[in-house]
Design a protein around this motif. Structure first.
Motif, mmCIF file in Angstrom:
data_model
loop_
_atom_site.group_PDB
_atom_site.id
_atom_site.type_symbol
_atom_site.label_atom_id
_atom_site.label_comp_id
_atom_site.label_asym_id
_atom_site.label_seq_id
_atom_site.Cartn_x
_atom_site.Cartn_y
_atom_site.Cartn_z
ATOM 1 N N VAL A 288 113.299 -3.054 15.028
ATOM 2 C CA VAL A 288 114.480 -2.840 15.860
ATOM 3 C C VAL A 288 115.181 -1.572 15.384
ATOM 4 O O VAL A 288 115.375 -1.376 14.184
ATOM 5 C CB VAL A 288 115.456 -4.038 15.759
ATOM 6 N N THR A 289 115.569 -0.717 16.322
ATOM 7 C CA THR A 289 116.353 0.475 15.978
ATOM 8 C C THR A 289 117.724 0.373 16.630
ATOM 9 O O THR A 289 117.873 -0.198 17.713
ATOM 10 C CB THR A 289 115.655 1.765 16.464
ATOM 11 N N MET A 290 118.738 0.960 15.968
ATOM 12 C CA MET A 290 120.101 0.907 16.515
ATOM 13 C C MET A 290 120.970 1.957 15.840
ATOM 14 O O MET A 290 120.635 2.480 14.776
ATOM 15 C CB MET A 290 120.702 -0.482 16.318
ATOM 16 N N SER A 291 122.098 2.237 16.471
ATOM 17 C CA SER A 291 123.044 3.218 15.950
ATOM 18 C C SER A 291 123.990 2.585 14.942
ATOM 19 O O SER A 291 124.305 1.406 15.029
ATOM 20 C CB SER A 291 123.868 3.823 17.098
ATOM 21 N N GLY A 292 124.459 3.416 14.022
ATOM 22 C CA GLY A 292 125.442 2.935 13.053
ATOM 23 C C GLY A 292 126.866 3.266 13.437
ATOM 24 O O GLY A 292 127.811 2.724 12.869
ATOM 25 N N ASP A 293 127.051 4.171 14.419
ATOM 26 C CA ASP A 293 128.392 4.698 14.698
ATOM 27 C C ASP A 293 128.976 4.232 16.020
ATOM 28 O O ASP A 293 129.972 4.771 16.477
ATOM 29 C CB ASP A 293 128.365 6.228 14.673
ATOM 30 N N LYS A 294 128.375 3.242 16.639
ATOM 31 C CA LYS A 294 128.921 2.754 17.907
ATOM 32 C C LYS A 294 129.563 1.391 17.676
ATOM 33 O O LYS A 294 130.567 1.279 17.000
ATOM 34 C CB LYS A 294 127.821 2.747 18.962
ATOM 35 N N LEU A 295 128.986 0.323 18.238
ATOM 36 C CA LEU A 295 129.612 -0.987 18.076
ATOM 37 C C LEU A 295 129.679 -1.427 16.624
ATOM 38 O O LEU A 295 130.558 -2.191 16.235
ATOM 39 C CB LEU A 295 128.853 -2.027 18.904
#
Length: 470
Positions: A288-295
Motif C-alpha cells: 500500500v502506498t500513501m501520502s504523509g502530508d494529507k489526511l
C-alpha cells in the motif's frame, strides 16, 4: 535630462541610509545592493518618460521611503508564512498539512545537532534510516514491514519499477486519475517501465474484466483509490478483498495507491468513504502506498507498507537512494506518527485532524468574535455578517462531502471583493481568502493561533480603517 541623472543618489549613500532598518538587519548585503540597483533603474526609466519634474524630487530624503519599501519587498524570503482563511484544511497550494508542535520540535532537534539517522546505537555500525518509523507504521497499519520515500508519486514509481518493470499491471479504467500539478497515474506508471493494461469501463469494472486480462505478461494488479473525485450513479468497482483473492490465486501481488494516507476513522462526523490504511492492509493487499502530508497530517512523504518480502525488494532497488526521505522529513513524520499511538491525543494535537473534527458551534463562536472585532474596526467601510457555510477537507480527500462551518462575510462599501483579495495577498503576512457574491469570506476553521488578530489588522489595513484602541 543629464541634470536629473546626476541628481540620483549614489548606491552607497542609499545603503548607508538603510543600515538602520530593522527589517533589513538579517538580509544579505549583496541582495540589498542588487535591489537598490534595480530601484535606481526604475528611477532612470521614470526620468526618461518625463515622470520626474525636478532634480529635487531625486534627493535621498525624498526617495528613501520608496526605496525602503522596494528593497524590503525584494529581499524578503520567497517561501513565506501566509494566513489561510479559505476553510480548506489540507490546502495543496498553501503547504498542505500544518505540523503538530511535537513534529516541529522533532525537526528542530534533528536540524541543530547530529543524529543517529543511519547509525545503529546498539552495534555502533551503519544502520537503516527506515527503522525510525517502520515499527510505528507497522503498529498503526497492521502491516508486516514499511519504508518511506519522498512523496507518494515516488512510492508508486518505486513499487511498479520493482514489481512490474517491462511487464503489465492491470488497472481499472475508472481509476486512471490525474493528481495535482497535471501528473497522471498512467504517466507515472509509464516512467516506472510498467505496461498499463486498462480494464473495464469508465464507470463500471467487474472481476471478470481482471480475469480476462490476466496473462503470461501480467506482473501485478493495481487499485488506485480515487480520493480526488467521485463517480455517482451507475458505477461499480471491485473491492480490494476480491482483487486480493484473484491476484493470489494467480500468484500476482496486489498494489493499492491509497493516496491521501488516512490513519483516522472520520465516520463519526459523517465522512465515511475514505478507507484507512489499516482497513486496506487487513483486506490482504500486498503493498500500500500513501501520502504523509494529507489526511495523515504530517510532512510530505511517500509511505509504503505491506508484506515483508515485497518491502525488502523495494529497499534493494537502486531507485530507493534517489527517492529516499531526508532526516528533517523523517523527524517530522516520526513526531506525527507517535501522536497516533493515542487516538485522542492525535485528534487534539495534529492540526489537520483537529481542524477536520472541529464542531460547528465552536466555529460559530469564533466567527462571531472575529465579526464583532471587524465591525468595531471597519464601521461604515464594510458590512460584516456571520453566516452558515461549508469548509473542505482538501488534498483530494472527501471531494463531495462538506464540513459544516460558520464564516465571516465582509462586504466592502467601496472596493470590490476581488480587489480586497488581491491587496490582502500583497501584505507582509499575506491573507488568503475566498470571494463569494462579491463578499470577502473568512472561514475560522483554518485560522491558527494568533491568526484572528492578523486577519483583523489585514482587513482593516486594506479598507483603511482606524487602528484598534484595545
Amino acid at each position: 535630462m543629464g541634470v536629473f541623472f546626476r541628481a540620483i543618489p549614489a548606491v552607497d549613500r542609499i545603503l548607508n541610509a538603510l543600515e538602520a532598518e530593522a527589517a533589513l538587519a538579517d538580509a544579505p548585503r549583496a541582495l540589498v545592493r542588487e535591489a537598490v540597483g534595480r530601484f535606481l533603474d526604475l528611477v532612470r526609466e521614470e526620468i526618461r518618460q518625463g515622470a520626474v519634474v525636478s532634480p529635487a524630487d531625486l534627493a535621498l530624503e525624498r526617495l528613501l521611503a520608496r526605496v525602503r519599501a522596494f528593497v524590503i519587498q525584494a529581499v524578503r524570503p520567497k517561501l513565506r508564512r501566509v494566513v489561510n482563511a479559505t476553510g480548506v484544511v489540507v490546502h495543496t497550494n498553501l503547504g498542505r498539512s500544518v505540523l503538530a508542535a511535537e513534529a516541529v520540535q522533532a525537526v528542530v532537534q534533528a536540524a541543530q545537532a547530529y543524529s543517529n539517522l543511519e547509525f545503529d546505537l546498539a552495534t555502533g555500525q551503519r544502520g537503516s534510516r527506515y527503522v525510525h518509523v517502520e515499527e510505528l507504521l507497522c503498529r498503526l497499519t497492521g502491516a508486516e514491514a514499511a519504508m518511506v520515500v519522498n512523496n507518494n508519486a515516488a512510492a508508486v514509481l518505486l513499487v511498479l519499477d520493482t514489481l512490474a518493470k517491462g511487464r503489465e499491471v492491470i488497472v481499472s479504467r475508472g481509476q486512471l486519475v490525474e493528481i495535482g500539478g497535471s501528473f497522471r497515474i498512467p504517466e507515472v506508471m509509464k516512467k516506472s517501465g510498467a505496461i498499463l493494461r486498462e480494464v473495464g469501463a469508465t464507470n463500471r469494472t467487474h472481476v471478470r474484466d481482471y480475469v480476462e486480462a490476466i496473462g503470461p505478461d501480467t506482473a501485478a494488479i493495481m487499485k488506485v483509490h480515487t480520493s480526488n473525485y467521485r463517480m455517482l450513479g451507475f458505477v461499480k468497482e471491485v473491492p480490494a478483498e476480491e482483487l486480493v483473492a484473484l491476484g493470489h490465486a494467480h500468484g500476482l501481488p496486489v498494489v493499492e495507491d491509497l493516496g491521501s494516507g488516512n490513519l483516522m476513522d472520520f465516520s463519526a462526523i459523517g465522512l465515511g468513504q475514505e478507507p484507512t490504511a489499516r482497513q486496506v492492509v487487513a483486506a490482504g493487499v500486498d503493498v500500500v502506498t500513501m501520502s504523509g502530508d494529507k489526511l495523515l497530517g504530517g510532512p510530505q512523504a511517500g509511505i509504503i507498507v505491506g508484506r515483508a518480502a515485497v518491502v525488502e525488494r523495494l529497499r534493494k532497488n537502486q531507485l530507493t537512494r534517489a527517492l529516499r526521505i531526508d532526516k528533517l522529513t523523517l523527524a517530522a513524520l516520526e513526531g506525527t506518527l507517535r501522536l497516533y499511538l493515542d487516538p485522542e491525543k492525535a485528534k487534539a494535537r495534529i492540526p489537520t485532524v483537529a481542524r477536520i473534527l472541529m464542531d460547528p458551534e465552536t466555529l460559530r463562536r469564533q466567527a462571531t468574535r472575529l465579526a464583532r472585532r471587524l465591525r468595531q474596526r471597519l464601521g461604515a467601510r464594510a458590512q460584516v455578517t456571520v453566516a452558515p457555510s461549508v469548509s473542505r477537507v482538501g488534498g483530494g480527500a472527501f471531494p463531495e462531502q462538506d464540513l459544516p462551518t460558520f464564516v465571516v462575510r465582509v462586504l466592502p462599501a467601496k472596493l470590490r471583493a476581488d480587489a480586497v483579495r488581491q491587496r490582502l495577498l500583497g501584505l507582509d503576512v499575506p491573507v488568503v481568502v475566498r470571494v463569494e457574491e462579491d463578499a470577502v469570506v473568512l472561514d475560522p476553521r483554518t485560522l491558527l493561533a494568533g491568526d484572528e488578530r492578523c486577519v483583523e489588522q489585514a482587513i482593516a489595513s486594506v479598507l483603511g480603517a482606524e487602528s484598534s484602541q484595545e
